[in-house]
Design an enzyme around this catalytic site. Sequence first.
Site, PDB file in Angstrom:
ATOM      1  CE  LYS A  51      -2.286  -0.960   3.797  1.00 33.25           C
ATOM      2  NZ  LYS A  51      -1.959  -2.357   4.100  1.00 33.25           N
ATOM      3  CB  THR A  52       3.505   2.467   2.292  1.00 30.23           C
ATOM      4  OG1 THR A  52       2.686   2.304   3.450  1.00 30.23           O
ATOM      5  CG2 THR A  52       4.332   3.735   2.455  1.00 30.23           C
ATOM      6  CD  GLU A 103      -0.362   3.475   3.042  1.00 27.83           C
ATOM      7  OE1 GLU A 103      -0.657   2.528   3.796  1.00 27.83           O
ATOM      8  OE2 GLU A 103       0.736   4.045   3.062  1.00 27.83           O
TER       9      GLU A 103
END
Length: 448
Positions: free
Chosen positions: A112-113, A154
């Site tokens: 995600k990051t 996110e």
Amino acid sequence: MKNIFFIGINGIGMSGLAKIMLELGYNVSGSDLKKNYMSTEMEKMGIKIYDSHNEKNIIGMDTVVVSTAITEDNPEYKKALKGNLLVLKRGELLAKLLNDKLGIAIAGTHGKTTTSSMLATVMLEKDPTIVVGGIVSDIKSNAKYGQGKYFVAEADESDNSFLYMKPEYSVVTNIEEDHMEKHGSLENIKKSFDKFISQTRTEVIACLDCKNVEEIINKVNDNKKIKTYSLKNKDADIYAENIEIKGNKTYFNVFILKKFVGRFILSIPGKHNIYNSLPVIYLAIKMGIVLDTIVEKIENFSGAKRRYDILLDNESYKIIDDYAHHPTEIKATLEGAKSIEREKITVIFQPHRFSRVKFLLDKFKGVFENADQLILLPVYGAGEKDDFGISLKKLAEKIDHKNFKIILGEEELEKELLKGDYKKVEIFMGAGSISSIAHRFAKKIEGK
């Protein structure tokens, strides 16, 4: 809602929202027990941060935002619940902001990051609002309020707070067992992602190479809503092939709807980062960004902070700080490291949460096979009590590495790492205090 207070403000997600709310004209303050680089930045911006949790801190507040790490016995939280205050979870506030713009939410157990940070970097010319779980190099922050119509964020599945979101576009990188102490089963996690996908308004860009993702998207009634990406299946909507690793760079061709788009270059290692780049390339093209700009931005993308973050690289040591703590993340990171590093790799691993180690214990087997040496540190509890029956010896037996040591203290660790005179690659890995240990060691080496 002009006076807003964040309980647990120094967390990467909370600090990003605090900065956004400040830019929106709110009076922002908060509390946390430990200071870090985020609190230093926020205090410079004029945000008042208390170093203890006390109900007096929220006097005069209209709204209180609560981190997922905060329990209801927290004095500020208790006071807020009893008082006539608006109390929001972090995910609720993030969703309120994202839902008011053209939201692009990045979800998944892993990636995600990096994916959201890469997308934010590529889309900077559109002046998006950004809230991600890492420091984006081009803005030197984890958050930015933009005047443009886009909101890149996110989407956190750990506590199901991503279900407050109704994004225009979403990405699902993968789905695996994690945060089992909250979800209880993989089936519950898949149900949550199924709902998240149903709440995405226009398009979901999903990884076809993850079986759990494939299972969910195959059940979606509106097939036009789903776009898939893959490194294995040429029938996917977005596909990469002809992958080459030269030096520290990875080259690959990208096809969208079976049409060749271009050859791209990544400067961050690992096949998992090719996966992370594919939805970014697709969305950037969709948002009208020129292809040459996309190619350039992706090549220059150096990763988010704590994702293969090189703290020092001299003639004796290469010291890397990495957030990987789930077995799948560890394996992917070390496969990437092995593909570019020429010296022996030592991993210093700090397990994260007793519950995670217990629930995922069997999945740790073999994940450190690309490390020449493994050092295990005590489990970072993150507020959990050691009542899950987990020992480092039990974890070491499950990992089954031929060259490992258990080290209990930082001083003993430093002595171990200073042995030998050959060039060393040392990867400090985990989601707890290991990053601070890595930074302290890098400074000592640099000082010498």
